[in-house]
Motif scaffolding. Structure first.
Motif, PDB file in Angstrom:
ATOM      1  N   MET A  59      88.242  82.232  86.140  1.00  0.00           N
ATOM      2  CA  MET A  59      87.782  83.540  86.003  1.00  0.00           C
ATOM      3  C   MET A  59      88.785  84.719  86.508  1.00  0.00           C
ATOM      4  O   MET A  59      88.604  85.867  86.280  1.00  0.00           O
ATOM      5  CB  MET A  59      86.350  83.674  86.479  1.00  0.00           C
ATOM      6  N   ARG A  93      90.339  91.484  83.499  1.00  0.00           N
ATOM      7  CA  ARG A  93      89.232  92.664  83.262  1.00  0.00           C
ATOM      8  C   ARG A  93      88.798  92.918  81.916  1.00  0.00           C
ATOM      9  O   ARG A  93      87.762  92.913  81.570  1.00  0.00           O
ATOM     10  CB  ARG A  93      89.533  93.498  83.975  1.00  0.00           C
ATOM     11  N   ARG A  96      87.056  89.235  80.824  1.00  0.00           N
ATOM     12  CA  ARG A  96      85.972  88.945  81.307  1.00  0.00           C
ATOM     13  C   ARG A  96      84.495  89.880  80.922  1.00  0.00           C
ATOM     14  O   ARG A  96      84.811  91.022  80.909  1.00  0.00           O
ATOM     15  CB  ARG A  96      85.996  89.142  83.185  1.00  0.00           C
ATOM     16  N   ALA A 101      82.421  84.627  80.226  1.00  0.00           N
ATOM     17  CA  ALA A 101      81.503  85.247  81.419  1.00  0.00           C
ATOM     18  C   ALA A 101      80.987  83.926  82.093  1.00  0.00           C
ATOM     19  O   ALA A 101      81.089  82.918  81.832  1.00  0.00           O
ATOM     20  CB  ALA A 101      80.471  85.976  80.323  1.00  0.00           C
TER      21      ALA A 101
END
Length: 353
Positions: A59, A93, A96, A101
């Protein structure tokens, strides 16, 4: 994207922590796996085996200082394949929330305690879908309703502390699926929930994977969750995968002593009253460096001197989909009988759906 191309291909992912002048601590050490659309892949192991660090690396949520990340994590995106580990934070960014997610372990600490639930959900809709005002609020209410939160219009104005643990977790799931991401990562999403709510959350996640074709990476130490939800399973120990297989072969014929030990730690309803469990002895800190041999050797009842002759490779067990990292694997005699009794009902129920 070709039907044979995995949505995400992780190759030799390694994460090392260490400040200036100190010896780096390798939390993840050459982990490889793939995720496919419409399937659930599990990362299993005790706390400290590198599961959560793996998810944070994918992530892009690890700190930039004092952390070294190596390897590749190629994800098939609308503009083509991209390596998540090499992307700048600005690009991450953008991804995500829209393409990938994460559902975190503790919903109370993951949600902003001073911001209403509705505003936290609509922020995602505004950022990635360009929705504003009443349109965003209506979509947020629909998302809360979809994940099973009663009276969603009223809940939009409530704060996280006004919701139960189960509803907070559902709110996190609503935020995760708001933009229909291709990839979801769930890090111990049922740890703090009672068994009834846990079953509801797992059913909800399975339905989302089935309906949306999402790829789900399920991180857990609960083998009951794995048996009821995951299609493929990776067992991690000391930062490395020690066994990888589809669900049924792993439970029916586990070969690595660590996997067998995890299965032996599960309470059985058919066991005689008073019969003690057989947990894996020692702790995850009782290991050796992989460069010296099998890290699990100090806790293993089956180790030989060969286990201490350098790092064991991943070996195919008849079927290339079932591999283990052990030079002295556990024999299958009696293992299937011991391990499938407590999981066959769950596995069979899932396959009948």
């Amino acid at each position: 994207m070709s039907s044979n191309t995995p949505l995400l291909e992780v190759e030799e992912l390694s994460v090392a922590f260490g400040g200036r002048g100190s010896t780096p601590v390798r939390a993840v050490d050459g982990v490889s796996f793939s995720l496919e659309e419409g399937k659930v892949t599990g990362l299993v192991g005790e706390s400290g085996c590198g599961k959560s660090v793996t998810s944070l690396a994918l992530m892009g949520l690890l700190p930039e200082r004092g952390v070294e990340v190596d390897g590749r994590a190629v994800m098939q995106l609308p503009k083509g394949p991209e390596d998540l580990l090499s992307l700048p934070q600005r690009r991450m960014r953008d991804l995500r929330g829209s393409q990938l997610a994460m559902i975190f372990q503790d919903p109370l600490s993951s949600l902003n305690p001073v911001v209403p639930i509705g505003r936290q959900v609509t922020e995602i809709l505004k950022r990635h879908r360009g929705m504003r005002g009443q349109a965003a609020r209506k979509e947020a209410a629909d998302l809360l309703h979809r994940v099973g939160i009663p009276d969603p219009a009223r809940r939009l104005d409530e704060y996280p502390h006004q919701l139960s643990g189960g509803m907070r977790q559902r709110a996190l799931i609503a935020m995760a699926v708001a933009c229909r991401p291709k990839l979801m990562i769930a890090d111990e999403p049922t740890t703090a929930l009672d068994v009834t709510i846990q079953a509801q959350i797992l059913e909800l996640l399975r339905d989302l994977v089935t309906e949306e074709g999402t790829a789900l990476l399920m991180i857990t130490h609960d083998l009951g969750v794995v048996a009821g939800l995951c299609d493929d399973i990776n067992v991690l120990y000391a930062g490395r995968a020690v066994e990888r297989a589809p669900r049924r072969p792993l439970f029916a014929e586990p070969t690595h002593p660590y996997t067998v030990g995890l299965l032996g730690s599960i309470p059985r309803l058919d066991a005689p009253r008073g019969e003690p469990l057989s947990p894996v002895r020692g702790s995850v800190n009782d290991n050796i460096d992989w460069t010296d041999g099998c890290a699990f050797a100090p806790r293993c009842d089956h180790y030989t001197m060969e286990c201490l002759q350098g790092p064991p490779p991943l070996v195919e067990r008849g079927d290339r989909d079932h591999v283990h990292r052990c030079v002295n694997p556990v024999g299958n005699a009696g293992v299937a009988e011991r391990t499938t009794l407590e999981t066959s009902a769950v596995v069979g129920e899932e396959e009948d759906r």
